[in-house]
Design an enzyme around this catalytic site. Structure first.
Site, PDB file in Angstrom:
ATOM      1  N   ASP A 139       0.932  -1.079   0.058  1.00 59.33           N
ATOM      2  CA  ASP A 139       0.067  -0.054  -0.021  1.00 59.33           C
ATOM      3  C   ASP A 139       0.824   1.260  -0.110  1.00 59.33           C
ATOM      4  OD1 ASP A 139      -2.052   1.861   0.081  1.00 59.33           O
ATOM      5  OD2 ASP A 139      -2.622   1.317   2.059  1.00 59.33           O
ATOM      6  N   GLU A 192      -2.518  10.225  -0.460  1.00 64.52           N
ATOM      7  CA  GLU A 192      -3.651   9.385  -0.630  1.00 64.52           C
ATOM      8  C   GLU A 192      -4.308   9.414   0.758  1.00 64.52           C
ATOM      9  OE1 GLU A 192      -6.647   6.142  -0.467  1.00 64.52           O
ATOM     10  OE2 GLU A 192      -4.539   6.125   0.407  1.00 64.52           O
ATOM     11  N   GLU A 193      -3.172   8.730   1.714  1.00 65.39           N
ATOM     12  CA  GLU A 193      -3.405   8.151   2.716  1.00 65.39           C
ATOM     13  C   GLU A 193      -4.160   9.229   3.917  1.00 65.39           C
ATOM     14  OE1 GLU A 193      -3.631   5.056   3.382  1.00 65.39           O
ATOM     15  OE2 GLU A 193      -2.078   4.300   2.168  1.00 65.39           O
ATOM     16  N   ASP A 204      -4.634   0.140  -6.071  1.00 66.05           N
ATOM     17  CA  ASP A 204      -4.508   0.481  -4.726  1.00 66.05           C
ATOM     18  C   ASP A 204      -5.088  -0.673  -3.800  1.00 66.05           C
ATOM     19  OD1 ASP A 204      -3.518   1.610  -2.475  1.00 66.05           O
ATOM     20  OD2 ASP A 204      -5.119   3.308  -2.457  1.00 66.05           O
ATOM     21  N   HIS A 227      -1.309  -0.943   6.324  1.00 68.30           N
ATOM     22  CA  HIS A 227      -1.130   0.183   7.320  1.00 68.30           C
ATOM     23  C   HIS A 227      -0.392  -0.320   8.589  1.00 68.30           C
ATOM     24  CE1 HIS A 227      -4.751   2.805   5.782  1.00 68.30           C
ATOM     25  NE2 HIS A 227      -3.852   2.395   4.883  1.00 68.30           N
TER      26      HIS A 227
HETATM   27 ZN   LIG Z   1      -3.645   2.896  -0.441  1.00 67.25          ZN
END
Ligand SMILES: [Zn+2]
Length: 470
Positions: A294, A328-329, A356, A426
Site C-alpha cells: 500500500d 492518498e492516505e 491500490d 497500514h
Molecule cells: Zn492505499
C-alpha cells in the site's frame, strides 16, 4: 546503395507495423510474457521499499520518492515527465507509543499500540483510565455521558469474516477508526483505542487516518489502534473485571502543510492526443512499514504499464499518463489536485485505472461507468481468460482517480485477491518481503492489457463526445 536504403525503409516499416498485424490475443500474450520474464516492477519496488522506505506525506521519504519517480520515468524516454505541485498535510508520529493494561496496581501487561494518523498526543505523562468496551456508536448513546465521561472508549467491532471481499469487511469497520474519537468526545471520553482492522489475530497494530473534523482543538482526544491479539486480551480481561485500567502515551503532532508533488509521465497519443487515459497508484504510504503493498505495488505496476507499452512498440492513439499521486492516505490532496487541474485545462479524461489494493494475484477489475460502457468492456473479458482474470464487475475504482469521474468516462480499479491484504494494510509488516514477484508482475500485465484494449477500441460515449466536439 539506394536499393539497400529502400530495403532498410521497408524493413523498418514492416517492423513498426508488425504490432498492428498481431491479434489482440497475441499482443496480450506478449505483454504478459514481457512482464513475467523481463519486468521492472519488482526491481523498482525493491528500490522504493528498501532504499527509500516509508513515505508519509511531508516526510523525507516522500520527498525522495518524488525525485526517484521522476528520474525513473525520465529514463523510460516518455514524451513528457513533470511534477505537479500540491500542498500536503504533515503529521509526525514522534517517539514510539507505549501502552499497558493494568489489572491491579503494579500488575501490568504491555500492549502493541500505534497512534492513528491525525491524532493529537496524550499529555507527556500519558493517560490512565477505566475502559468502556463497545462495538458501535449507538452504544455510546445508550451508555450516555454518565458511563463514559473520564474513561477510555475501546471500539472492538471485528472485521466480518464471512465476507469474501475483505474490502467490504474493512468498510464495515473503518468508521470506528476514522470518527471514533469525534463521537466519543461528545460523551466526555478522555481517549479512544480501536481494534486494528485486521482479519488475522496477531501482534501488529494498524494505523490509518482519523478526523476530528472541525471540533475545537481543546476538545480533541488522543486516538490509537491496538493489535487484534491485544484487543482480544483486553476484552477478556474486562469481562473478568470491569475495573481494569488502560494506559497509553503518544507524542504525535500535526504540523503545517508542506509542498509536495504528484509525479506524472505521458506518452502522447498519435490520433487523439487530447483524450487522456490515466493509470496510477499513490506514492505516499503510512510510516510503520515501507508501504510495499500500500501502495508501492500500485506505483510500480502503473510505471510498468507505460514501459511495457513502449517495449511492445505500441503507439497509443490517445495520450496515456502514469500518475504517482501524493497524499492518498491522509488527505487525498494529490488526487484532488490532479482532477482540479485537468478540469481547469479542459483535458478530456476518458479513462482512469488505479491499482491500490495490494500487489496480490490479480483477479480482474471493478468498473465505475454506464451500463452501456460496461457491456462493451465485457466483450474483452474472454481475452483475459488464459490469465485466470475473470472478475469484471461494476463498482468503485480508486480514491485517487475518483475525482476524475464524469458522466461519460470510465474509471476502473485493479482487483487483486484480497484475502491477505489486511494482514499487512497500514502495519509495520507491509514490507517488500510480503510482495510476491510473479503476483506483482501479473498485475502489471493485466493493467497494461486493459489500457491497450481501451486505447484501441474505447467505448461508445467517447466517440459520441468526439463527434460532438468535432
Ligand atoms: Zn492505499
Amino acid at each position: 546503395m539506394k536499393k539497400f536504403k529502400i530495403i532498410l525503409v521497408l524493413f523498418s516499416i514492416l517492423f513498426t507495423t508488425s504490432f498492428y498485424s498481431q491479434t489482440d490475443e497475441e499482443v496480450i500474450k506478449e505483454i504478459y510474457k514481457q512482464s513475467l520474464t523481463n519486468g521492472k516492477s519488482y526491481d523498482w519496488l525493491n528500490y522504493l521499499s528498501n532504499q527509500i522506505g516509508s513515505r508519509l506525506s511531508g516526510s523525507l521519504g516522500a520527498e525522495k520518492a518524488v525525485a526517484w519517480g521522476k528520474e525513473e520515468l525520465e529514463i523510460l524516454g516518455l514524451d513528457k515527465v513533470w511534477l505537479q505541485p500540491v500542498m500536503v498535510p504533515k503529521w509526525v508520529r514522534g517517539a514510539k507509543e507505549y501502552a499497558y493494561i493494568e489489572s491491579a496496581p503494579g500488575k501490568t501487561s504491555t500492549v502493541n499500540i500505534c497512534a492513528l494518523g491525525g491524532s493529537v498526543a496524550t499529555s507527556p505523562l500519558g493517560i490512565k483510565a477505566n475502559v468502556v468496551e463497545i462495538q458501535n456508536f449507538e452504544e455510546l448513546e445508550v451508555l450516555g455521558k454518565e458511563n463514559i465521561e473520564g474513561k477510555i472508549v475501546f471500539y472492538n467491532r471485528p472485521m466480518q469474516a464471512d465476507l469474501i471481499q475483505t474490502h467490504e469487511a474493512y468498510g464495515g469497520c473503518v468508521n470506528q477508526r476514522y470518527q471514533g474519537a469525534l463521537e466519543a468526545m461528545k460523551y466526555g471520553a478522555v481517549g479512544v483505542i480501536v481494534r486494528s482492522i485486521n482479519l488475522r489475530l496477531d501482534d501488529f497494530p494498524h494505523t490509518g487516518s482519523m478526523s476530528y473534523q472541525d471540533a475545537p482543538v481543546e476538545s480533541r482526544i488522543p486516538s490509537a489502534a491496538i493489535s487484534t491479539n491485544d484487543a482480544e486480551l483486553l476484552s477478556t480481561m474486562l469481562e473478568l473485571d470491569k475495573n481494569v485500567k488502560f494506559y497509553f502515551k503518544q507524542s504525535c503532532k500535526q504540523l503545517k502543510d508542506v509542498q509536495s508533488y504528484n509525479v506524472i509521465g505521458e506518452i502522447t497519443g498519435t490520433e487523439y492526443p487530447n483524450e487522456y487515459m490515466v493509470v496510477g497508484g499513490h506514492l505516499d504510504s503510512w510510516d510503520l512499514g515501507d508501504g510495499s503493498h500500500d501502495d508501492g505495488a500500485g506505483v510500480v505496476q502503473s510505471m510498468e504499464v507505460l514501459r511495457l507499452l513502449k517495449e511492445a512498440g505500441i503507439k497509443p492513439k490517445r495520450s496515456i499518463r502514469v500518475v504517482l499521486f501524493m497524499n492518498e492516505e491522509n488527505g487525498l490532496r494529490g488526487g484532488r489536485k490532479y482532477a482540479e487541474e485537468a478540469k481547469q485545462k479542459g483535458e478530456n479524461h476518458v479513462f482512469a485505472l488505479e491499482s491500490d489494493s495490494g500487489g496480490f494475484t490479480p483477479r480482474g477489475f471493478s468498473f465505475d461507468c454506464s451500463d452501456s460502457a460496461f457491456n462493451q468492456i465485457l466483450g474483452w473479458q474472454p481475452l483475459f481468460k488464459p490469465y485466470l482474470i475473470h472478475y469484471f464487475e461494476k463498482g468503485g475504482s480508486g480514491a485517487d482517480v475518483g475525482p476524475l469521474k464524469s458522466d461519460s468516462n470510465v474509471l476502473a480499479g485493479l482487483r487483486p485477491d484480497s484475502q491477505r491484504y489486511f494482514d499487512y494494510h497500514h502495519a509495520s509488516n507491509d514490507t517488500f518481503d510480503a510482495v510476491n514477484k510473479r503476483e506483482l508482475e501479473l498485475g502489471a500485465a493485466t493493467m497494461t492489457s486493459l489500457m491497450y484494449l481501451y486505447d484501441k477500441y474505447g467505448v461508445n460515449p467517447i466517440s459520441t463526445t468526439r463527434q460532438l466536439k468535432d
